[in-house]
Write an enzyme that holds these catalytic residues in place. Structure first.
Site, PDB file in Angstrom:
ATOM      1  N   ARG A   1       0.883  -1.070   0.132  1.00 31.93           N
ATOM      2  CA  ARG A   1       0.136   0.177  -0.072  1.00 31.93           C
ATOM      3  C   ARG A   1       0.943   1.330  -0.058  1.00 31.93           C
ATOM      4  O   ARG A   1       0.522   2.416  -0.536  1.00 31.93           O
ATOM      5  CB  ARG A   1      -0.908   0.038   1.155  1.00 31.93           C
ATOM      6  CG  ARG A   1      -2.153   0.807   1.002  1.00 31.93           C
ATOM      7  CD  ARG A   1      -2.996   0.898   2.272  1.00 31.93           C
ATOM      8  NE  ARG A   1      -2.677   0.967   3.461  1.00 31.93           N
ATOM      9  CZ  ARG A   1      -3.368   0.555   4.817  1.00 31.93           C
ATOM     10  NH1 ARG A   1      -4.719   0.299   4.578  1.00 31.93           N
ATOM     11  NH2 ARG A   1      -2.806   0.871   5.882  1.00 31.93           N
TER      12      ARG A   1
ATOM     13  N   LYS B   1      -2.792   6.526   1.402  1.00 34.60           N
ATOM     14  CA  LYS B   1      -2.445   6.989   2.969  1.00 34.60           C
ATOM     15  C   LYS B   1      -1.595   8.152   2.842  1.00 34.60           C
ATOM     16  O   LYS B   1      -0.101   7.964   3.290  1.00 34.60           O
ATOM     17  CB  LYS B   1      -1.905   6.059   3.658  1.00 34.60           C
ATOM     18  CG  LYS B   1      -2.286   5.871   5.322  1.00 34.60           C
ATOM     19  CD  LYS B   1      -2.294   4.640   5.969  1.00 34.60           C
ATOM     20  CE  LYS B   1      -2.252   4.793   7.212  1.00 34.60           C
ATOM     21  NZ  LYS B   1      -3.477   5.236   7.990  1.00 34.60           N
TER      22      LYS B   1
ATOM     23  N   GLU C   1     -16.039   6.488   5.090  1.00 38.22           N
ATOM     24  CA  GLU C   1     -15.073   6.240   6.311  1.00 38.22           C
ATOM     25  C   GLU C   1     -15.354   7.122   7.212  1.00 38.22           C
ATOM     26  O   GLU C   1     -15.721   8.244   7.157  1.00 38.22           O
ATOM     27  CB  GLU C   1     -13.829   5.502   6.049  1.00 38.22           C
ATOM     28  CG  GLU C   1     -12.974   6.601   5.083  1.00 38.22           C
ATOM     29  CD  GLU C   1     -11.607   5.981   4.781  1.00 38.22           C
ATOM     30  OE1 GLU C   1     -11.189   5.112   5.286  1.00 38.22           O
ATOM     31  OE2 GLU C   1     -10.890   6.539   3.958  1.00 38.22           O
TER      32      GLU C   1
HETATM   33  N1  PLP Z   1      -8.804   4.490   6.801  1.00 39.36           N
HETATM   34  C1  PLP Z   1      -8.369   5.321   7.164  1.00 39.36           C
HETATM   35  C2  PLP Z   1      -8.412   6.755   6.626  1.00 39.36           C
HETATM   36  C3  PLP Z   1      -7.191   5.111   7.964  1.00 39.36           C
HETATM   37  O1  PLP Z   1      -6.379   6.122   8.242  1.00 39.36           O
HETATM   38  C4  PLP Z   1      -6.728   3.687   8.318  1.00 39.36           C
HETATM   39  C5  PLP Z   1      -5.808   3.263   9.193  1.00 39.36           C
HETATM   40  O2  PLP Z   1      -4.831   2.894   8.624  1.00 39.36           O
HETATM   41  C6  PLP Z   1      -7.900   2.642   7.905  1.00 39.36           C
HETATM   42  C7  PLP Z   1      -8.933   3.047   7.098  1.00 39.36           C
HETATM   43  C8  PLP Z   1      -7.785   1.388   8.339  1.00 39.36           C
HETATM   44  O3  PLP Z   1      -6.620   0.623   7.448  1.00 39.36           O
HETATM   45  P1  PLP Z   1      -5.942  -0.551   8.088  1.00 39.36           P
HETATM   46  O4  PLP Z   1      -6.846  -1.591   8.704  1.00 39.36           O
HETATM   47  O5  PLP Z   1      -5.152  -1.086   6.972  1.00 39.36           O
HETATM   48  O6  PLP Z   1      -5.132  -0.205   9.351  1.00 39.36           O
HETATM   49  C1  COI Z   2      -3.910   3.206  11.753  1.00 34.19           C
HETATM   50  O1  COI Z   2      -4.695   2.712  12.029  1.00 34.19           O
HETATM   51  O2  COI Z   2      -2.837   2.716  11.687  1.00 34.19           O
HETATM   52  C2  COI Z   2      -3.916   4.463  11.402  1.00 34.19           C
HETATM   53  O3  COI Z   2      -3.300   5.081  10.681  1.00 34.19           O
HETATM   54  C3  COI Z   2      -5.229   5.291  11.794  1.00 34.19           C
HETATM   55  C4  COI Z   2      -4.941   6.617  12.323  1.00 34.19           C
HETATM   56  C5  COI Z   2      -3.939   6.385  13.689  1.00 34.19           C
HETATM   57  C6  COI Z   2      -4.534   7.552  11.480  1.00 34.19           C
END
Ligand code: PLP
Ligand code: COI
Length: 340
Positions: free
Chosen positions: A81, A183, A219
């Site tokens: 990612r 991200k 989200e």
């Molecule tokens: N959506 C956003 C905007 C986020 O910052 C995160 C955190 O990483 C997620 C979703 C969840 O992603 P993940 O499950 O890969 O941590």
């Molecule tokens: C994560 O879940 O790793 C995120 O980046 C979410 C938040 C702390 C920005």
């Protein structure tokens, strides 16, 4: 020896740990990465990151398993990612093998800060990269730095498994055809005013709507949504402008393969949310945080699971996923990477 921290009462905050990993991109190539004790960054006053927010990041966790191993959860997906995020911001992708090396080395070097099994805490890893050389015209920097540090964390929301309240945001987080699916630090800068405003009004989080029609659920600022229907199906919003959460993808697999549930990944209209039985936020930091109510510009949607505890299916998903992460439930092939 495990560090002396109040593991059971950690919040989601930054605690400086002894070591981090640094690599630099210069003259078209990435340097060998090194583990260092230096937690400071020195860059030009005109660095790309400072002027035009050229930065992307990741988040993943290391856990101590029931049998004493230290593992990270699906770090290969974070590496992938981050490559996609870097490409979208015209940054040189950080190679996946080096990313995994950074993860392994930083966790091993900070082994004393991996929380004990059963404490409910984890070691949060924050890989990131940014334009480090000077740019004054709007263009990508020529030089970059990749860093990965770690910090022990507890639950993202105070109260852990207690349901939170979310409000539908009047502000957008991502533009149509913008950067919501990667991200990029800039997405989070965009959400700061909305989160401060939500907190000031007594809500824990924002539900962002699709930026084009403002009728579909996207989200929150840091997690994807997961809904449970009254007949026990899992529904997760599909959109090109949300982050493809690794936790959400893992939970959908767990729902289908471990719990025999039907999963639908499809656009979710805001006006159908009131029909769901349970709601949760899923992400690395959030794990699954139950949502008890959503305030839609004054109209309150209270889920039948209520404000006291997690819904039944949310709880099953939570137990199975965290069981996999802590080694008490067998993990699918390749999900856990052991740190030696
Ligand atoms: N959506 C956003 C905007 C986020 O910052 C995160 C955190 O990483 C997620 C979703 C969840 O992603 P993940 O499950 O890969 O941590
Ligand atoms: C994560 O879940 O790793 C995120 O980046 C979410 C938040 C702390 C920005």
């Amino acid at each position: 020896m495990t560090a002396e921290l109040d593991w059971k009462n950690l919040g989601f905050g930054y605690i400086k740990t002894p070591y981090r990993y640094v690599a630099n991109f210069k003259n078209g190539e990435w340097s060998e990465g090194v583990v260092t004790g230096d937690d400071t960054v020195t860059v030009s006053e005109c660095a790309g990151v400072l002027q035009y927010a050229q930065t992307v990041f990741e988040g993943l966790k290391a856990y101590r398993t029931a049998d004493g191993r230290t593992v990270t959860f699906r770090p290969d997906l974070n590496a992938e990612r981050m490559i996609e995020s870097a490409k979208r911001l015209e940054m040189p992708p950080f190679p996946a093998d080096k990313f995994l090396e950074a993860v392994d080395k930083v966790v091993a070097a900070n082994a004393d800060y991996v929380p004990p099994y059963g404490s409910g805490a984890a070691l949060y890893l924050r890989p990131y990269m940014f334009g480090s050389s000077a740019v004054i015209g709007v263009k990508p920097a020529a030089e970059y730095q990749f860093r990965l540090f770690c910090t022990p964390v507890g639950p993202y929301f105070k109260g852990g498994a207690k349901p939170i309240s979310v409000r539908v945001s009047e502000f957008d987080r991502a533009a149509p055809h913008g950067t919501g699916h990667v991200k990029a630090g800039l997405n989070y800068a965009m959400s700061l005013h909305a989160i401060v405003d939500a907190h000031n009004r007594g809500f824990d989080e924002n539900l962002y709507l699709d930026p084009k029609t403002r009728t579909y659920v996207e989200e929150t600022g840091g997690a994807n949504f997961l809904f449970v229907t009254k007949d026990g199906k899992i529904v997760t919003p599909k959109s090109d402008s949300i982050l493809p959460s690794i936790t959400r993808r893992s939970l959908c697999y767990v729902a289908e393969k471990y719990l025999n549930l039907t999963v639908e990944h499809r656009p979710v209209r805001l006006d159908e949310v009131e029909n769901f039985a349970e709601c949760g936020l899923c992400g690395t930091a959030a794990v699954i945080s139950p949502v008890g109510k959503i305030n839609d510009r004054g109209r309150e949607i209270l889920f039948p699971s209520g404000m006291e505890r997690m819904g039944k299916i949310t709880q099953k998903l939570y137990d199975t996923l965290t069981g996999i992460q802590m080694g008490t439930v067998p993990a699918p092939e390749g999900w856990l990477r052991e740190i030696k």
